[in-house]
Motif scaffolding. Structure first.
Motif, PDB file in Angstrom:
ATOM      1  N   UNK A  34       0.872  -1.169   0.000  1.00 48.99           N
ATOM      2  CA  UNK A  34       0.000   0.000   0.000  1.00 48.99           C
ATOM      3  C   UNK A  34       0.912   1.223   0.000  1.00 48.99           C
ATOM      4  N   UNK A  35       0.607   2.223  -0.813  1.00 49.40           N
ATOM      5  CA  UNK A  35       1.458   3.426  -0.822  1.00 49.40           C
ATOM      6  C   UNK A  35       1.541   4.060   0.569  1.00 49.40           C
ATOM      7  N   UNK A  36       2.676   4.666   0.858  1.00 48.26           N
ATOM      8  CA  UNK A  36       2.942   5.273   2.166  1.00 48.26           C
ATOM      9  C   UNK A  36       1.869   6.279   2.561  1.00 48.26           C
ATOM     10  N   UNK A  37       1.410   7.079   1.609  1.00 43.95           N
ATOM     11  CA  UNK A  37       0.409   8.109   1.930  1.00 43.95           C
ATOM     12  C   UNK A  37      -0.911   7.481   2.388  1.00 43.95           C
ATOM     13  N   UNK A  38      -1.295   6.385   1.768  1.00 41.74           N
ATOM     14  CA  UNK A  38      -2.525   5.682   2.171  1.00 41.74           C
ATOM     15  C   UNK A  38      -2.317   5.042   3.539  1.00 41.74           C
ATOM     16  N   UNK A  39      -1.165   4.421   3.726  1.00 44.62           N
ATOM     17  CA  UNK A  39      -0.864   3.786   5.008  1.00 44.62           C
ATOM     18  C   UNK A  39      -0.908   4.802   6.142  1.00 44.62           C
ATOM     19  N   UNK A  40      -0.257   5.947   5.967  1.00 44.80           N
ATOM     20  CA  UNK A  40      -0.218   6.961   7.025  1.00 44.80           C
ATOM     21  C   UNK A  40      -1.611   7.487   7.356  1.00 44.80           C
ATOM     22  N   UNK A  41      -2.438   7.611   6.340  1.00 43.90           N
ATOM     23  CA  UNK A  41      -3.788   8.136   6.564  1.00 43.90           C
ATOM     24  C   UNK A  41      -4.684   7.128   7.311  1.00 43.90           C
ATOM     25  N   UNK A  42      -4.510   5.851   7.028  1.00 39.56           N
ATOM     26  CA  UNK A  42      -5.401   4.829   7.587  1.00 39.56           C
ATOM     27  C   UNK A  42      -4.854   4.143   8.830  1.00 39.56           C
ATOM     28  N   UNK A  43      -3.588   4.341   9.131  1.00 37.58           N
ATOM     29  CA  UNK A  43      -2.963   3.607  10.232  1.00 37.58           C
ATOM     30  C   UNK A  43      -3.652   3.861  11.566  1.00 37.58           C
ATOM     31  N   UNK A  44      -3.850   5.102  11.940  1.00 32.06           N
ATOM     32  CA  UNK A  44      -4.416   5.404  13.262  1.00 32.06           C
ATOM     33  C   UNK A  44      -5.827   4.845  13.460  1.00 32.06           C
ATOM     34  N   UNK A  45      -6.747   5.029  12.498  1.00 33.42           N
ATOM     35  CA  UNK A  45      -8.074   4.430  12.708  1.00 33.42           C
ATOM     36  C   UNK A  45      -8.037   2.902  12.797  1.00 33.42           C
ATOM     37  N   UNK A  46      -7.209   2.261  11.960  1.00 38.26           N
ATOM     38  CA  UNK A  46      -7.114   0.804  12.012  1.00 38.26           C
ATOM     39  C   UNK A  46      -6.476   0.349  13.318  1.00 38.26           C
ATOM     40  N   UNK A  47      -5.480   1.084  13.783  1.00 38.80           N
ATOM     41  CA  UNK A  47      -4.832   0.729  15.038  1.00 38.80           C
ATOM     42  C   UNK A  47      -5.805   0.884  16.208  1.00 38.80           C
ATOM     43  N   UNK A  48      -6.618   1.933  16.176  1.00 36.39           N
ATOM     44  CA  UNK A  48      -7.621   2.128  17.235  1.00 36.39           C
ATOM     45  C   UNK A  48      -8.621   0.966  17.244  1.00 36.39           C
ATOM     46  N   UNK A  49      -9.046   0.524  16.057  1.00 32.98           N
ATOM     47  CA  UNK A  49      -9.951  -0.630  15.974  1.00 32.98           C
ATOM     48  C   UNK A  49      -9.290  -1.880  16.544  1.00 32.98           C
ATOM     49  N   UNK A  50      -8.007  -2.053  16.267  1.00 32.19           N
ATOM     50  CA  UNK A  50      -7.285  -3.225  16.787  1.00 32.19           C
ATOM     51  C   UNK A  50      -7.226  -3.200  18.303  1.00 32.19           C
ATOM     52  N   UNK A  51      -6.965  -2.029  18.869  1.00 26.57           N
ATOM     53  CA  UNK A  51      -6.912  -1.914  20.325  1.00 26.57           C
ATOM     54  C   UNK A  51      -8.279  -2.212  20.939  1.00 26.57           C
ATOM     55  N   UNK A  52      -9.348  -1.708  20.316  1.00 28.28           N
ATOM     56  CA  UNK A  52     -10.699  -1.991  20.818  1.00 28.28           C
ATOM     57  C   UNK A  52     -10.981  -3.491  20.782  1.00 28.28           C
ATOM     58  N   UNK A  53     -10.616  -4.130  19.680  1.00 26.50           N
ATOM     59  CA  UNK A  53     -10.833  -5.578  19.563  1.00 26.50           C
ATOM     60  C   UNK A  53     -10.051  -6.338  20.620  1.00 26.50           C
ATOM     61  N   UNK A  54      -8.809  -5.928  20.841  1.00 27.22           N
ATOM     62  CA  UNK A  54      -7.982  -6.591  21.854  1.00 27.22           C
ATOM     63  C   UNK A  54      -8.595  -6.407  23.241  1.00 27.22           C
ATOM     64  N   UNK A  55      -9.082  -5.211  23.529  1.00 29.22           N
ATOM     65  CA  UNK A  55      -9.717  -4.967  24.826  1.00 29.22           C
ATOM     66  C   UNK A  55     -10.959  -5.841  25.001  1.00 29.22           C
TER      67      UNK A  55
END
Length: 145
Positions: A104-125
């Protein structure tokens, strides 16, 4: 999302060449000659879309396996050794998927990383809470037995 962007860009490119050809009154041969340089971009767009769809399919299948395993583990139907072996197999499948997924291009990754990471943390919790509740149930059943 990257796949959707690639698909939309490819469709816009094809449509733009067609509209331009129609607006300028180009013949079919003129259109084909004008469209010829865009063919590599269309092929690249199709490969990106195909690669991402295959990756999503693999992830969906892996998610089903994980959910089934998680349910079995919480219910106590899995021995510690089997849990370790199946966990290792899941980690191997995750690694293989990451290794083979399209980039995935860096610009797309940087834009989507935080929301996806937040979802991952919620799932882990949520999973931690499920595990705590399952242990509580096992403890309560052990006391009443």
């Amino acid at each position: 999302r990257h796949s959707t962007i690639a698909l939309a860009t490819t469709n816009v490119l094809v449509a733009a060449t067609f509209v331009y050809a129609a607006a300028t009154g180009s013949t079919v041969l003129d259109y084909l000659l004008m469209f010829l340089p865009a063919i590599p971009a269309v092929i690249l767009g199709a490969e990106i879309v195909k690669g991402h769809r295959e990756a999503v399919t693999r992830l969906d299948e892996l998610h089903k396996v994980l959910c089934n395993f998680w349910g079995e583990a919480l219910s106590g139907d899995v021995t510690d050794e089997e849990c370790l072996n199946r966990s290792r197999a899941l980690q191997d499948q995750i690694f293989i998927g990451r290794k083979s997924n399209p980039l995935v291009p860096e610009i797309v990754y940087k834009r989507l990383r935080n929301p996806y990471e937040a979802d991952s943390w919620k799932s882990a919790e949520c999973m931690v809470q499920e595990a705590i509740e399952a242990r509580r149930q096992v403890a309560m059943n052990g006391i009443s037995a």
